[in-house]
Design a protein around this motif. Sequence first.
Motif, PDB file in Angstrom:
ATOM      1  N   ALA A   3       0.845  -1.188   0.000  1.00  0.00           N
ATOM      2  CA  ALA A   3       0.000   0.000   0.000  1.00  0.00           C
ATOM      3  C   ALA A   3       0.883   1.241   0.000  1.00  0.00           C
ATOM      4  O   ALA A   3       1.968   1.252   0.569  1.00  0.00           O
ATOM      5  N   ALA A   4       0.401   2.286  -0.641  1.00  0.00           N
ATOM      6  CA  ALA A   4       1.114   3.552  -0.696  1.00  0.00           C
ATOM      7  C   ALA A   4       0.186   4.663  -0.230  1.00  0.00           C
ATOM      8  O   ALA A   4      -1.017   4.630  -0.479  1.00  0.00           O
ATOM      9  N   HIS A   5       0.769   5.649   0.449  1.00  0.00           N
ATOM     10  CA  HIS A   5      -0.008   6.803   0.886  1.00  0.00           C
ATOM     11  C   HIS A   5      -0.449   7.583  -0.351  1.00  0.00           C
ATOM     12  O   HIS A   5       0.326   7.764  -1.286  1.00  0.00           O
ATOM     13  N   ILE A   6      -1.702   8.019  -0.351  1.00  0.00           N
ATOM     14  CA  ILE A   6      -2.205   8.808  -1.465  1.00  0.00           C
ATOM     15  C   ILE A   6      -2.903  10.044  -0.912  1.00  0.00           C
ATOM     16  O   ILE A   6      -3.645   9.960   0.065  1.00  0.00           O
ATOM     17  N   ASP A   7      -2.620  11.193  -1.504  1.00  0.00           N
ATOM     18  CA  ASP A   7      -3.214  12.451  -1.057  1.00  0.00           C
ATOM     19  C   ASP A   7      -4.532  12.663  -1.792  1.00  0.00           C
ATOM     20  O   ASP A   7      -4.553  12.865  -3.001  1.00  0.00           O
ATOM     21  N   LEU A   8      -5.633  12.599  -1.039  1.00  0.00           N
ATOM     22  CA  LEU A   8      -6.962  12.814  -1.622  1.00  0.00           C
ATOM     23  C   LEU A   8      -7.542  14.160  -1.220  1.00  0.00           C
ATOM     24  O   LEU A   8      -8.697  14.447  -1.515  1.00  0.00           O
ATOM     25  N   GLY A   9      -6.757  14.969  -0.512  1.00  0.00           N
ATOM     26  CA  GLY A   9      -7.268  16.259  -0.060  1.00  0.00           C
ATOM     27  C   GLY A   9      -8.269  16.119   1.076  1.00  0.00           C
ATOM     28  O   GLY A   9      -9.191  16.916   1.193  1.00  0.00           O
ATOM     29  N   LEU A  10      -8.080  15.100   1.914  1.00  0.00           N
ATOM     30  CA  LEU A  10      -8.979  14.873   3.051  1.00  0.00           C
ATOM     31  C   LEU A  10      -8.720  15.918   4.132  1.00  0.00           C
ATOM     32  O   LEU A  10      -7.663  16.548   4.156  1.00  0.00           O
ATOM     33  N   PRO A  11      -9.680  16.085   5.058  1.00  0.00           N
ATOM     34  CA  PRO A  11      -9.474  17.047   6.150  1.00  0.00           C
ATOM     35  C   PRO A  11      -8.230  16.711   6.976  1.00  0.00           C
ATOM     36  O   PRO A  11      -7.761  15.568   6.983  1.00  0.00           O
ATOM     37  N   ALA A  12      -7.739  17.708   7.697  1.00  0.00           N
ATOM     38  CA  ALA A  12      -6.556  17.537   8.543  1.00  0.00           C
ATOM     39  C   ALA A  12      -6.762  16.356   9.485  1.00  0.00           C
ATOM     40  O   ALA A  12      -7.839  16.166  10.041  1.00  0.00           O
ATOM     41  N   GLY A  13      -5.715  15.552   9.634  1.00  0.00           N
ATOM     42  CA  GLY A  13      -5.758  14.409  10.525  1.00  0.00           C
ATOM     43  C   GLY A  13      -6.156  13.109   9.852  1.00  0.00           C
ATOM     44  O   GLY A  13      -6.037  12.048  10.434  1.00  0.00           O
ATOM     45  N   TRP A  14      -6.640  13.182   8.630  1.00  0.00           N
ATOM     46  CA  TRP A  14      -7.059  11.987   7.885  1.00  0.00           C
ATOM     47  C   TRP A  14      -6.018  11.632   6.839  1.00  0.00           C
ATOM     48  O   TRP A  14      -5.402  12.505   6.233  1.00  0.00           O
ATOM     49  N   SER A  15      -5.850  10.332   6.613  1.00  0.00           N
ATOM     50  CA  SER A  15      -4.940   9.876   5.564  1.00  0.00           C
ATOM     51  C   SER A  15      -5.532   8.651   4.874  1.00  0.00           C
ATOM     52  O   SER A  15      -6.459   8.028   5.378  1.00  0.00           O
ATOM     53  N   CYS A  16      -4.982   8.342   3.733  1.00  0.00           N
ATOM     54  CA  CYS A  16      -5.466   7.212   2.951  1.00  0.00           C
ATOM     55  C   CYS A  16      -4.272   6.440   2.406  1.00  0.00           C
ATOM     56  O   CYS A  16      -3.317   7.020   1.892  1.00  0.00           O
TER      57      CYS A  16
END
Length: 82
Positions: A3-16
Amino acid sequence: MDAAHIDLGLPAGWSCWLELQQSSEGTCSGKAELREGHEPRCVLIIAQQPNREAVIERLKFRADYFVGEWRMRQGEDGAPRS
């Protein structure tokens, strides 16, 4: 597959974190984990899409929806609403 981190523009504190798989025909699918801080909150499965970009577009839509619902149910102070 890792799995790789992906930036989805989620609110602060959230990651995907996203794990993509590509078929021999070129279609893609994926499994993503949404985290709030270090806490896993949701696993999303994205079924076969024509390409990587379509997987990411579908993932963004579903992640935005989940995070919005989660935050609404938690209230502004983070405590679960009854």
